[in-house]
Motif scaffolding. Structure first.
Motif, PDB file in Angstrom:
ATOM      1  N   ALA A  74      37.740  60.551  68.092  1.00  0.00           N
ATOM      2  CA  ALA A  74      36.332  60.721  67.730  1.00  0.00           C
ATOM      3  C   ALA A  74      35.498  61.111  68.943  1.00  0.00           C
ATOM      4  O   ALA A  74      34.585  61.951  68.852  1.00  0.00           O
ATOM      5  N   LEU A  75      35.810  60.522  70.101  1.00  0.00           N
ATOM      6  CA  LEU A  75      35.055  60.820  71.314  1.00  0.00           C
ATOM      7  C   LEU A  75      35.381  62.193  71.878  1.00  0.00           C
ATOM      8  O   LEU A  75      34.709  62.661  72.800  1.00  0.00           O
ATOM      9  N   GLY A  76      36.398  62.834  71.323  1.00  0.00           N
ATOM     10  CA  GLY A  76      36.710  64.200  71.742  1.00  0.00           C
ATOM     11  C   GLY A  76      35.574  65.154  71.439  1.00  0.00           C
ATOM     12  O   GLY A  76      35.443  66.220  72.063  1.00  0.00           O
ATOM     13  N   ALA A  77      34.706  64.766  70.485  1.00  0.00           N
ATOM     14  CA  ALA A  77      33.563  65.611  70.138  1.00  0.00           C
ATOM     15  C   ALA A  77      32.397  65.413  71.093  1.00  0.00           C
ATOM     16  O   ALA A  77      31.410  66.150  71.020  1.00  0.00           O
ATOM     17  N   GLY A  78      32.492  64.389  71.967  1.00  0.00           N
ATOM     18  CA  GLY A  78      31.434  64.154  72.933  1.00  0.00           C
ATOM     19  C   GLY A  78      30.923  62.730  72.904  1.00  0.00           C
ATOM     20  O   GLY A  78      31.468  61.858  72.211  1.00  0.00           O
ATOM     21  N   LEU A  79      29.874  62.475  73.655  1.00  0.00           N
ATOM     22  CA  LEU A  79      29.268  61.158  73.788  1.00  0.00           C
ATOM     23  C   LEU A  79      28.867  60.606  72.416  1.00  0.00           C
ATOM     24  O   LEU A  79      28.297  61.313  71.593  1.00  0.00           O
ATOM     25  N   MET A  80      29.165  59.306  72.180  1.00  0.00           N
ATOM     26  CA  MET A  80      28.827  58.692  70.898  1.00  0.00           C
ATOM     27  C   MET A  80      28.336  57.268  71.118  1.00  0.00           C
ATOM     28  O   MET A  80      28.780  56.577  72.035  1.00  0.00           O
ATOM     29  N   ARG A  81      27.410  56.833  70.239  1.00  0.00           N
ATOM     30  CA  ARG A  81      26.996  55.435  70.217  1.00  0.00           C
ATOM     31  C   ARG A  81      28.049  54.605  69.493  1.00  0.00           C
ATOM     32  O   ARG A  81      28.824  55.147  68.697  1.00  0.00           O
ATOM     33  N   THR A  82      28.037  53.292  69.755  1.00  0.00           N
ATOM     34  CA  THR A  82      29.028  52.417  69.117  1.00  0.00           C
ATOM     35  C   THR A  82      28.928  52.494  67.601  1.00  0.00           C
ATOM     36  O   THR A  82      29.952  52.545  66.903  1.00  0.00           O
ATOM     37  N   ARG A  83      27.712  52.514  67.056  1.00  0.00           N
ATOM     38  CA  ARG A  83      27.571  52.565  65.600  1.00  0.00           C
ATOM     39  C   ARG A  83      28.124  53.867  65.025  1.00  0.00           C
ATOM     40  O   ARG A  83      28.663  53.896  63.912  1.00  0.00           O
ATOM     41  N   ASP A  84      28.012  54.972  65.787  1.00  0.00           N
ATOM     42  CA  ASP A  84      28.559  56.246  65.321  1.00  0.00           C
ATOM     43  C   ASP A  84      30.089  56.242  65.374  1.00  0.00           C
ATOM     44  O   ASP A  84      30.757  56.862  64.531  1.00  0.00           O
ATOM     45  N   ILE A  85      30.633  55.529  66.382  1.00  0.00           N
ATOM     46  CA  ILE A  85      32.088  55.399  66.450  1.00  0.00           C
ATOM     47  C   ILE A  85      32.598  54.623  65.234  1.00  0.00           C
ATOM     48  O   ILE A  85      33.605  54.990  64.624  1.00  0.00           O
ATOM     49  N   ARG A  86      31.889  53.540  64.887  1.00  0.00           N
ATOM     50  CA  ARG A  86      32.295  52.764  63.707  1.00  0.00           C
ATOM     51  C   ARG A  86      32.354  53.653  62.474  1.00  0.00           C
ATOM     52  O   ARG A  86      33.304  53.601  61.685  1.00  0.00           O
ATOM     53  N   ALA A  87      31.318  54.450  62.276  1.00  0.00           N
ATOM     54  CA  ALA A  87      31.290  55.320  61.100  1.00  0.00           C
ATOM     55  C   ALA A  87      32.411  56.348  61.150  1.00  0.00           C
ATOM     56  O   ALA A  87      33.043  56.650  60.125  1.00  0.00           O
ATOM     57  N   ARG A 145      40.749  54.392  79.296  1.00  0.00           N
ATOM     58  CA  ARG A 145      40.876  55.519  78.363  1.00  0.00           C
ATOM     59  C   ARG A 145      39.517  56.029  77.915  1.00  0.00           C
ATOM     60  O   ARG A 145      39.399  57.177  77.492  1.00  0.00           O
ATOM     61  N   ILE A 146      38.480  55.179  77.956  1.00  0.00           N
ATOM     62  CA  ILE A 146      37.124  55.603  77.671  1.00  0.00           C
ATOM     63  C   ILE A 146      36.202  54.983  78.716  1.00  0.00           C
ATOM     64  O   ILE A 146      36.581  54.011  79.386  1.00  0.00           O
ATOM     65  N   VAL A 147      34.998  55.542  78.868  1.00  0.00           N
ATOM     66  CA  VAL A 147      34.044  55.030  79.852  1.00  0.00           C
ATOM     67  C   VAL A 147      32.672  54.907  79.205  1.00  0.00           C
ATOM     68  O   VAL A 147      32.394  55.540  78.177  1.00  0.00           O
ATOM     69  N   LYS A 148      31.818  54.073  79.795  1.00  0.00           N
ATOM     70  CA  LYS A 148      30.457  53.930  79.301  1.00  0.00           C
ATOM     71  C   LYS A 148      29.646  55.172  79.612  1.00  0.00           C
ATOM     72  O   LYS A 148      29.797  55.789  80.671  1.00  0.00           O
ATOM     73  N   GLY A 149      28.771  55.546  78.660  1.00  0.00           N
ATOM     74  CA  GLY A 149      27.881  56.675  78.883  1.00  0.00           C
ATOM     75  C   GLY A 149      26.702  56.283  79.745  1.00  0.00           C
ATOM     76  O   GLY A 149      26.548  55.125  80.155  1.00  0.00           O
ATOM     77  N   SER A 150      25.837  57.245  80.017  1.00  0.00           N
ATOM     78  CA  SER A 150      24.692  57.001  80.891  1.00  0.00           C
ATOM     79  C   SER A 150      23.597  56.191  80.210  1.00  0.00           C
ATOM     80  O   SER A 150      22.760  55.597  80.883  1.00  0.00           O
ATOM     81  N   THR A 151      23.598  56.149  78.887  1.00  0.00           N
ATOM     82  CA  THR A 151      22.619  55.338  78.169  1.00  0.00           C
ATOM     83  C   THR A 151      23.311  54.150  77.517  1.00  0.00           C
ATOM     84  O   THR A 151      24.500  54.202  77.197  1.00  0.00           O
ATOM     85  N   HIS A 152      22.534  53.085  77.319  1.00  0.00           N
ATOM     86  CA  HIS A 152      23.095  51.839  76.804  1.00  0.00           C
ATOM     87  C   HIS A 152      23.736  52.046  75.435  1.00  0.00           C
ATOM     88  O   HIS A 152      23.173  52.716  74.565  1.00  0.00           O
ATOM     89  N   GLY A 153      24.934  51.446  75.260  1.00  0.00           N
ATOM     90  CA  GLY A 153      25.601  51.467  73.970  1.00  0.00           C
ATOM     91  C   GLY A 153      26.295  52.761  73.636  1.00  0.00           C
ATOM     92  O   GLY A 153      26.638  53.007  72.464  1.00  0.00           O
ATOM     93  N   THR A 154      26.533  53.618  74.636  1.00  0.00           N
ATOM     94  CA  THR A 154      27.234  54.879  74.383  1.00  0.00           C
ATOM     95  C   THR A 154      28.568  54.900  75.115  1.00  0.00           C
ATOM     96  O   THR A 154      28.754  54.210  76.122  1.00  0.00           O
ATOM     97  N   TRP A 155      29.481  55.727  74.601  1.00  0.00           N
ATOM     98  CA  TRP A 155      30.831  55.823  75.158  1.00  0.00           C
ATOM     99  C   TRP A 155      31.264  57.284  75.225  1.00  0.00           C
ATOM    100  O   TRP A 155      30.786  58.111  74.448  1.00  0.00           O
TER     101      TRP A 155
END
Length: 465
Positions: free
Chosen positions: A407-420, A447-457
């Protein structure tokens, strides 16, 4: 005569000889922080958990070279230092190359420093049960491989690492007033009982901790006592009734086990002397970390190494943990563990929520599916040294971790978007809790890292804003 009365230590080798020590101040009122050397396991399977009253190291076993995995019990009231003791043990395991599988029934509040710094960390009652189920699947895998190869005993590193499962605040699951269903409690007790009877020879140990642990709550108390005699019991500050009950259960009769007061200087007649003088009872430093450790039928008085809290965490312990690489399971065991964990977590959440009234037969059937999947991870002689004739694995099934990475292959995502994206809320989809647990594991593994804004990966090397 010393005034006020001072702490005393009495050690007897036999009825005719003894050593009596009188101290001007309590020898454990001041203690240093642990070093990496303290927490490094020796060849005999022990490390220095703290100091005894006489200044010698208080050693604890992480495993027995002749016995394999061990069973430990830690019991202490809030503020007794139980959680710090658990974290110190986990630091020793990481430094010593022991795989730590950890669950905290109190939603991760007791051991937050362990999250991301141990192989697995489960937060909450459902996660505790699922953690046990995952460990049990690994144990069954090891049993099958050992039987196929004719291995009668565990040898560390050949081919598996030593594994210790630590369950904190287990009273929130096992106590009579625990907010869990009877089926859920029975399921956990059954897995604990199996761990105590079969894990030892597979190089897997079990450690349980809580504020008040009744051996009868764990099923067959005789098995618990037998297991604990091979491992250790840590009795922190609890009331006198609990202290005597546990000591009696462990058949410790040669030493008088007395309650540990909240403060140094608050016992040994200090209250009587203060009352006689018309003064308030003097208090010294708190006695957090003081305990009666029981090991091999012997008991003494000790204190865990000092841990300094800064901004609600323990940076010294964190540095010790992160001074060594994270030990892990083999790739085959890792797949087995997380497949079982994710299956069991879903059912554990349903059992606790009461949604659908899960039947144990349904749970057993689902876990049988996981057990059948073990065959998919057994490799034949060409791949892993197993006897020729073992089935080759089919294509590796896509795990929840794989789905999150995809899912993160499409780019930065919030945790709630990952759940969906991975199907939370859909029929047959994973739970939100399992997604968050897997995200933490993927982050710890890099394998994944935190994004620059809170709650993103994001994926490493990919856009992070």
């Amino acid at each position: 005569m010393l005034s006020p009365p001072s702490p005393r230590g009495v050690e007897a080798g036999r009825l005719s000889t003894a050593v009596v020590t009188i101290y001007r101040e309590h020898p454990l009122s001041h203690i240093r922080e642990a070093t990496r050397e303290d927490l490094t396991m020796r060849a005999d399977g022990t490390f220095a958990l703290g100091l005894r009253h006489d200044g010698r190291p208080a050693r604890m076993k992480l495993y027995g070279p002749e016995l394999g995995g061990l069973a430990d019990i830690l019991e202490g009231a809030p503020g007794s230092g139980k959680s710090v003791t658990m974290l110190t043990i986990l630091a020793a395991e990481r430094i010593s190359g022991v795989v730590s599988i950890v669950a905290d029934a109190q939603d991760g509040m007791s051991l937050p420093e362990a999250k991301g710094r141990t192989y697995h960390f489960g937060a909450g009652k459902a996660a505790l049960a699922a953690t046990l189920a995952g460990a049990d699947a690994v144990a069954r895998y090891r049993e099958d491989i050992s039987a196929a190869n004719g291995w009668a005993v565990f040898t560390r590193g050949e081919p598996w690492s030593l594994v210790n499962i630590s369950l904190d605040e287990i009273n929130q699951v096992l106590a009579e007033d625990a907010e869990v269903t009877d089926d859920f409690r029975k399921w956990v007790v059954a897995m604990v009982a199996r761990a105590l009877t079969t894990y030892r020879k597979l190089g897997m140990g079990l450690r349980i901790a809580g504020q008040s642990i009744h051996l009868a709550d764990l099923g067959d108390s005789d098995k618990i006592r037998a297991g604990a005699r091979r491992g250790s019991v840590w009795l922190g500050r609890v009331d006198s009734e609990q202290m005597q009950r546990m000591a009696s259960s462990m058949k410790v009769s040669t030493v008088e086990v007395t309650p540990i007061p909240p403060y140094f200087g608050g016992g040994d007649g200090a209250e009587v002397e203060a009352a006689w003088a018309g003064e308030e009872t003097p208090t010294g430093p708190v006695t957090d970390g003081m305990a009666w450790p029981i090991s091999g039928g012997a008991i003494g008085l000790m204190r865990v190494w000092l841990v300094v809290k800064e901004q609600r965490t323990y940076p010294g312990l964190i540095r010790l943990m992160e001074s060594a690489p994270m030990p892990g399971l083999t790739p085959e065991e890792d797949r087995v563990y997380h497949a079982a964990y994710e299956h069991a977590l879903r059912y554990a959440e349903d059992m606790l929520d009461g949604t659908g009234g899960l039947e144990r037969s349904a749970l057993n059937a689902e876990l049988e599916t996981v057990a059948d999947a073990l065959d998919a991870y057994k490799r034949d002689g060409a791949d892993g040294g197993l006897p020729v004739g073992m089935p080759r694995p089919p294509a590796k099934p896509q795990t929840l971790g794989d789905l999150i990475v995809d899912a993160l292959g499409a780019g930065l995502m919030r945790t709630r978007d990952i759940r969906a994206a991975v199907g939370v809320g859909t029929t047959g989809g994973p739970s939100a809790a399992s997604v968050e647990t897997t995200i933490s594991r993927l982050s710890a593994d890099g394998r994944i890292v935190k994004g620059s804004t809170h709650g993103t990966w994001a994926l490493p090397g990919g856009p992070q804003d």
